[in-house]
Design a protein around this motif. Structure first.
Motif, short mmCIF file in Angstrom:
data_model
loop_
_atom_site.label_atom_id
_atom_site.label_comp_id
_atom_site.label_asym_id
_atom_site.label_seq_id
_atom_site.Cartn_x
_atom_site.Cartn_y
_atom_site.Cartn_z
N TRP A 232 0.87 -1.17 0.00
CA TRP A 232 0.00 0.00 0.00
C TRP A 232 0.91 1.22 0.00
CZ3 TRP A 232 -3.63 1.40 4.67
CH2 TRP A 232 -4.51 2.41 4.27
N ALA A 233 1.02 1.86 -1.15
CA ALA A 233 1.98 2.95 -1.33
C ALA A 233 1.47 4.22 -0.66
CB ALA A 233 2.21 3.20 -2.82
N TRP A 234 2.11 4.58 0.43
CA TRP A 234 1.79 5.84 1.10
C TRP A 234 2.59 6.93 0.40
CZ3 TRP A 234 1.17 5.14 7.14
CH2 TRP A 234 0.12 4.24 7.37
N ASN A 235 1.94 7.59 -0.55
CA ASN A 235 2.65 8.44 -1.50
C ASN A 235 2.06 9.83 -1.63
OD1 ASN A 235 0.29 7.76 -2.75
ND2 ASN A 235 1.22 6.78 -4.54
N GLY A 236 1.44 10.32 -0.56
CA GLY A 236 0.87 11.66 -0.58
C GLY A 236 0.76 12.20 0.83
N LYS A 237 -0.09 13.19 1.02
CA LYS A 237 -0.38 13.72 2.35
C LYS A 237 -1.39 12.81 3.01
CE LYS A 237 -0.26 16.76 5.70
NZ LYS A 237 0.96 16.90 6.55
N LEU A 238 -0.98 12.12 4.06
CA LEU A 238 -1.81 11.09 4.66
C LEU A 238 -2.87 11.68 5.56
CD1 LEU A 238 0.99 8.52 5.63
CD2 LEU A 238 -0.34 8.63 3.51
N GLU B 28 -9.09 8.98 5.47
CA GLU B 28 -8.94 8.45 4.11
C GLU B 28 -8.27 7.08 4.14
OE1 GLU B 28 -8.83 7.93 -0.04
OE2 GLU B 28 -10.12 9.07 1.32
N LEU B 29 -7.31 6.91 5.03
CA LEU B 29 -6.67 5.60 5.17
C LEU B 29 -7.69 4.55 5.59
CD1 LEU B 29 -3.42 6.80 6.97
CD2 LEU B 29 -3.51 5.80 4.68
N ARG B 30 -8.53 4.89 6.53
CA ARG B 30 -9.58 3.95 6.97
C ARG B 30 -10.51 3.60 5.81
NH1 ARG B 30 -10.44 3.33 12.57
NH2 ARG B 30 -9.20 4.71 13.90
N ARG B 31 -10.88 4.61 5.03
CA ARG B 31 -11.78 4.37 3.90
C ARG B 31 -11.15 3.39 2.91
NH1 ARG B 31 -13.03 5.90 -1.34
NH2 ARG B 31 -11.00 6.91 -1.59
N GLN B 32 -9.86 3.58 2.64
CA GLN B 32 -9.20 2.71 1.68
C GLN B 32 -9.05 1.28 2.22
OE1 GLN B 32 -5.70 4.30 -0.21
NE2 GLN B 32 -6.60 6.33 -0.51
N ARG C 268 6.46 5.67 0.22
CA ARG C 268 6.74 5.62 -1.21
C ARG C 268 7.01 7.02 -1.75
NH1 ARG C 268 7.44 0.52 -3.89
NH2 ARG C 268 7.42 1.02 -6.10
N VAL C 269 7.51 7.09 -2.96
CA VAL C 269 7.76 8.38 -3.61
C VAL C 269 6.49 9.21 -3.62
CG1 VAL C 269 8.29 9.48 -5.81
CG2 VAL C 269 9.64 7.51 -5.05
N GLY C 270 6.58 10.45 -3.16
CA GLY C 270 5.43 11.34 -3.09
C GLY C 270 4.93 11.56 -1.67
N LEU C 271 5.43 10.80 -0.71
CA LEU C 271 4.99 10.93 0.68
C LEU C 271 5.15 12.38 1.15
CD1 LEU C 271 4.06 9.55 3.35
CD2 LEU C 271 6.50 9.30 3.89
N ASP C 272 4.06 12.93 1.71
CA ASP C 272 4.08 14.32 2.17
C ASP C 272 3.75 14.41 3.67
OD1 ASP C 272 4.42 17.04 1.86
OD2 ASP C 272 2.32 17.40 1.31
N SER D 56 7.23 10.44 12.13
CA SER D 56 6.82 11.56 12.97
C SER D 56 5.59 11.16 13.78
CB SER D 56 6.49 12.77 12.10
OG SER D 56 5.37 12.48 11.26
N ASP D 57 5.18 12.01 14.70
CA ASP D 57 3.95 11.75 15.46
C ASP D 57 2.76 11.61 14.52
OD1 ASP D 57 5.34 11.82 17.83
OD2 ASP D 57 4.84 13.90 18.29
N GLU D 58 2.72 12.46 13.49
CA GLU D 58 1.63 12.39 12.52
C GLU D 58 1.65 11.06 11.78
OE1 GLU D 58 -0.14 14.99 8.73
OE2 GLU D 58 1.78 15.53 9.66
N TRP D 59 2.85 10.59 11.44
CA TRP D 59 2.99 9.29 10.78
C TRP D 59 2.40 8.18 11.66
CZ3 TRP D 59 4.85 6.97 6.32
CH2 TRP D 59 5.16 5.62 6.41
#
Length: 446
Positions: free
Chosen positions: A44-50, A54-58, A75-79, A84-87
């Motif tokens: 599951w490519a985490w490649n944007g602003k998480l 939205e993660l739960r929906r997917q 993945r490439v594009g991770l914002d 981090s704590d947010e991660w």
């Protein structure tokens, strides 16, 4: 009494037959409707602003698709800042949603790949950065200077990969004037240059036990502190992706030199303890075929020593940590596709699998037929009693790869003993650069 015995045996046989029949029915039902552990779990490519919602929906989409879990893969594009704590808030949301749906939330141990640097968080410390022993061919002795990183120097006639009339230069002494056709060959330890791929730092010195311990502390321990209660339950394991000890004698495009060799500070001492002699006088044999020597024992011992250090520092330490913490250590090594490519990047894949509770492989494109790799994985799993044998599969197949092709690749791997499928790739988003990341995407976008 004999009649009673016959009657008892008949009843016993009837009961055993009924139990066997019930067991077969359960097996058939499990085959028709397998549990989450037997279903695919895509990268599951985490490649944007998480975003946690939205993660739960997917995840709910994956559940409806019939998938059994997912690998949370930077993945490439991770914002979102890695580790981090947010991660970790996002990881927590995914573990919680997976638990609700009886799915498996697999960890991934790196920011992109190869595993080891923790996105540069570990290799901020120069002591933990990868090093190589560079082989430098000099036409003149004028610019040569001994430094702390210069291990040895030799004078020799070099013809391709053949070396003749080899003479070692005494350390800290001035090299002799070169005769016609001779070169000065210097062996110098160099730290790998910093790279944007490692967020401004370098890859890890995977031969260095302390460096790998730092990687475990920064990555694995961070997950354990937050999600340790779900280890071995909702969180079954952690994926390591393409770790390696660095290549051997890759060509140096800037010079005619043969390149470099994997190196770490402890290597000469470890070599002497294992084989009973000093490696440094034999360095020419690592890079060249020395005239008059049909084989080089030192070259063989060097390859064996580097493999030992890599397996012991990286694979054993992580594998033992995972076993202690109820996680499956899974994933795959870099360039495992042939015995020669394995020798170049990891020494021997079979020796790494000993410490992986779920050894794995990578299958790129629909064209590669890496049967030997699959059998190595399955064989090691059989020898060490590992139930699961993973494949990261379907990468680089393209948008036009048909369902029949997906089945064919899965079928031959299953026939070879592979039983845990990690489909490559499910995108969190396809915005920006993400849309060009090794299609096809096996998710809602397609």
């Amino acid at each position: 009494m004999r009649q009673k015995g016959r009657f008892s045996n008949a009843r016993s046989g009837t009961n055993e037959g009924a139990e066997e029949n019930n067991m077969n029915i359960r097996k058939l039902e499990n085959f028709r409707n397998p549990g989450s552990e037997y279903r695919g779990a895509p990268f599951w490519a985490w490649n944007g602003k998480l975003d946690p919602e939205e993660l739960r929906r997917q995840i709910r989409i994956m559940h409806r698709m019939g998938l059994g879990g997912f690998f949370m893969h930077s993945r490439v594009g991770l914002d979102t800042a890695y580790l981090s704590d947010e991660w970790f808030e996002c990881v927590a949301a995914c573990v919680d949603e997976a638990k609700k749906l009886n799915m498996k939330a697999w960890l991934y141990d790196e920011d992109r790949w190869p595993s080891g640097a923790a996105g540069g968080l570990v290799t901020k410390n120069p002591a933990y950065r990868m090093r190589s022993l560079r082989v430098k061919l000099l036409d003149s002795t004028a610019g040569f200077r001994w430094t702390a990183d210069t291990l040895a120097a030799f004078v020799a006639i070099i013809e391709g990969r053949m070396a003749r009339d080899v003479r070692q230069v005494q350390r800290n002494s001035r090299p002799p004037a070169l005769a016609e056709g001779e070169k000065l060959v210097a062996f110098v330890v160099e730290m790998h240059p910093c790279s944007n791929w490692f967020n401004g730092y370098t890859y890890l010195d995977t031969l260095n036990h302390r460096a790998v311990k730092a990687f475990i502390r920064v990555t694995h321990e961070a997950y354990r502190k937050r999600f340790g209660r779900e280890f071995g339950r909702t969180v079954p394991g952690v994926f390591t992706d393409e770790p390696n000890h660095g290549d051997k004698l890759g060509s140096d495009s800037s010079t005619d030199s043969p390149g470099g060799l994997p190196w770490t500070g402890r290597l000469p001492t470890t070599f002497r303890k294992r084989y009973g002699y000093d490696l440094v006088p034999h360095l020419m044999e690592l890079a060249f075929d020395v005239e008059g020597q049909a084989i080089s024992q030192a070259r063989y011992h060097y390859h064996d020593c580097v493999t030992h250090l890599y397996v012991d520092a990286f694979c054993r330490q992580i594998g033992e940590w995972c076993a202690k913490n109820r996680l499956l250590f899974t994933g795959h090594q870099l360039e495992e596709d042939s015995l020669s490519s394995q020798t170049n990047m990891v020494g021997s894949c079979m020796r790494t699998y000993e410490y992986m509770q779920a050894p794995g492989m990578d299958l790129l494109t629909e064209h590669w037929r890496v049967f030997n790799t699959a059998k190595q994985v399955a064989s090691a799993a059989h020898q060490f009693g590992a139930k699961w044998r993973l494949t990261e599969t379907y990468g680089c197949t393209g948008w036009d790869f048909p369902f029949a092709g997906h089945k064919a690749l899965g079928d031959w791997q299953a026939a070879m003993g592979i039983n845990l499928r990690c489909q490559h790739l499910a995108w969190y988003t396809m915005s920006g650069e993400a849309k060009r990341d090794y299609p096809a995407a096996i998710f809602y976008q397609s």
